[in-house]
Write an enzyme that holds these catalytic residues in place. Structure first.
Site, PDB file in Angstrom:
ATOM      1  N   GLU A 152       0.688  -1.037   0.107  1.00 18.17           N
ATOM      2  CA  GLU A 152      -0.114  -0.090  -0.096  1.00 18.17           C
ATOM      3  C   GLU A 152       0.737   1.225   0.082  1.00 18.17           C
ATOM      4  O   GLU A 152       1.365   1.408   1.096  1.00 18.17           O
ATOM      5  CB  GLU A 152      -0.885  -0.031   1.239  1.00 18.17           C
ATOM      6  N   CYS A 192      -2.353   8.695   2.569  1.00 21.04           N
ATOM      7  CA  CYS A 192      -2.001   8.424   1.058  1.00 21.04           C
ATOM      8  C   CYS A 192      -3.340   8.800   0.551  1.00 21.04           C
ATOM      9  O   CYS A 192      -3.189   8.699  -0.881  1.00 21.04           O
ATOM     10  CB  CYS A 192      -1.831   6.927   1.105  1.00 21.04           C
TER      11      CYS A 192
END
Length: 509
Positions: free
Chosen positions: A262, A296
């Site tokens: 990720e 993110c």
């Protein structure tokens, strides 16, 4: 306040950062000093793991897996249910600690703990649904099916911006799947990891869970490197920068292990001429300044139709003038500090590059100083008018810098949205059904997450979370993300009196 919270979790000023889930082991690595970006005060010193400490934890985890995998999955789920209850009891203290050590707003700190509670609930239900498939065999008197088995040790490398939630996404699913976990938290936020370890170990000890099912190995980059190269760790789940993910992915791939990555995001919201501008404003501002731009999924780019560009940017500038920046534990403030002065330096460098590459600022940035800003980690959220092709716009800066640009046609806007190396989250604001469907079609967003009339930030745990391209391709949290933590096995059972071969092959003796 912080001292009282540390006492609740049994954390001392000088603390070992190595635990097997039952015992805290002497650590022999370097000291890691946790300093809050809120006020630049030391929270505690954590002794990190040496290579020998790490190897001992892995050995204990290997033995634990042999026992834990044999527990019925619903029994493992019951332990996770109790972890969720313990988190509910400690939500306020842990939320405050997250906010203080990381710097995100108190509401976001509470939200992060709630996300942990939610994933526990999800995992409990999942523990009774780790299902396979049955298939019809081409051979008479045969039955075929597939089932899923745990992999073994799941190594978890987490990032500072979500210091506890992303660990829980991985660990809760891994545990109900029958895996054991070794957690390497960010060296920038080790104290919240210690608190979580204390919470979990209390539950695990009360349920006679084997020592080594939940392990913590605190350390710097080298600990993550040990894990990535370790053949005893079949799955490494890593959250962080694309640069870090490429290194982990290469190391794990070289040994034919599995990695769940990720990584970075460069997320855009398309603001259509048919958008609800009030709704769009809320989504854009929270996406851009929430967690001080250190998610993110933070909104980095606004791609705005030329017909509403002036009106919407005027609203945006006004909204930014009303943002309150300061101590994140004060719930009246919208924006807290960046994680450290290195992040501040990266923010300043990005602002300079915007100017050098031709961008102009609608809202100027800068570092804040004076009373309340003594840590040197507080910055002004800023807005820059740019072109999507600028090198700096193609890059992810973990800071509250928002880029705005114009488009004419939706096809052009989608192309701009996709024309970056990253592919995590995306959104379109529109009341036009055709535009919404085009954005979600095969010719639309190339991201792992694509939203309509909500922003890029703030995913629910029910859906699989992750992205494409340089975001790494991993999927965590909801949907069928549990399959990443297990191995698939196809089984064929012959209950006939003969042994026919597949594809009609004859082999007579």
């Amino acid at each position: 306040m912080v001292e009282d919270i540390l006492k609740v979790f049994g954390i001392t000023a000088q603390q070992s950062g190595v635990s097997t889930g039952k015992h805290w082991l002497p650590a022999h690595g370097a000291d890691i000093i946790s300093v809050s970006p809120v006020d630049n005060k030391k929270i505690a010193t954590v002794k990190s793991a040496s290579r020998e400490d790490y190897d001992l934890v892995v050995a204990v985890a290997q033995e634990a897996f042999k026992v834990w995998r044999m527990w019925p999955a619903p029994h493992r789920g019951e332990v996770v249910r109790q972890v969720g209850e313990a988190l509910r009891q400690h939500k306020e203290q842990l939320g405050k600690l997250v906010s203080y050590e990381m710097g995100k707003s108190l509401q976001e700190g509470y939200g992060e703990v709630q996300e942990m509670i939610d994933i526990c609930d999800f995992a409990v239900g999942l523990s009774r649904q780790l299902h396979g498939l049955t298939m019809h065999s081409e051979r008479p008197g045969h039955r075929m099916y597939e089932q899923w088995h745990p992999l073994g040790i799941t190594g978890i490398i987490s990032a500072f911006n979500f210091p506890v939630a992303v660990w829980s996404w991985n660990s809760m699913l891994a545990w109900v799947s029958g895996n054991v976990c070794i957690w390497k938290p960010s060296e920038k936020t080790p104290i919240t990891a210690l608190a979580c370890q204390r919470i979990v170990e209390t539950v695990f000890v009360a349920n006679n869970v084997p020592e080594g099912v939940c392990s913590l190995v605190t350390g710097n980059r080298e600990v993550g490197e040990w894990m990535a190269h370790d053949t005893r760790v079949p799955l490494v789940s890593a959250t962080g920068s694309t640069r870090m993910g490429k290194s982990v992915g290469a190391a794990v791939g070289e040994r034919l292990g599995r990695s769940l990555l990720e990584l970075g995001g460069n997320n855009a919201i398309i603001i259509s001429q048919d958008a609800d501008l009030d709704m769009s404003l809320i989504g854009a501002v929270f996406g851009a300044v929430g967690t001080a731009g250190q998610r993110c999924t933070s909104t980095r780019r606004l791609i705005i139709h030329e017909s509403v560009y002036d009106a919407f940017t005027a609203r945006l500038v006004k909204a930014y003038s009303q943002l309150r920046i300061g101590n994140p534990l004060d719930q009246h403030n919208h924006v807290g500090p960046l994680i450290d002065t290195a992040a501040v330096a990266a923010y300043q460098q990005s602002i300079e590059q915007v100017k050098q590459q031709g961008g102009t600022f609608l809202v100027e940035g800068g570092v804040l100083s004076g009373a309340g800003f003594e840590s040197g980690c507080y910055v002004k959220p800023c807005i820059a008018a740019v072109e999507n092709v600028y090198r700096i716009v193609q890059h992810e800066t973990f800071a509250p810098i928002l880029y705005v640009m114009k488009y004419q046609t939706l096809t052009e806007a989608i192309a701009m949205q996709n024309d970056v190396p990253q592919g995590l989250s995306s959104a379109i604001m529109t009341l036009n059904l055709r535009e919404a469907e085009q954005f979600l079609s095969q010719a639309g967003s190339d991201c792992g997450i694509a939203n309509v009339n909500i922003g890029t930030s703030g995913a629910e745990i029910g859906g699989a979370f992750g992205g494409e391209k340089e975001t790494g391709g991993g999927r965590e949290s909801g949907s069928d993300a549990w399959k990443a933590y297990m191995r698939r096995q196809t089984n064929t059972i012959n209950y006939s009196t003969s042994l026919p071969l597949a594809q009609g092959i004859k082999f007579d003796l």
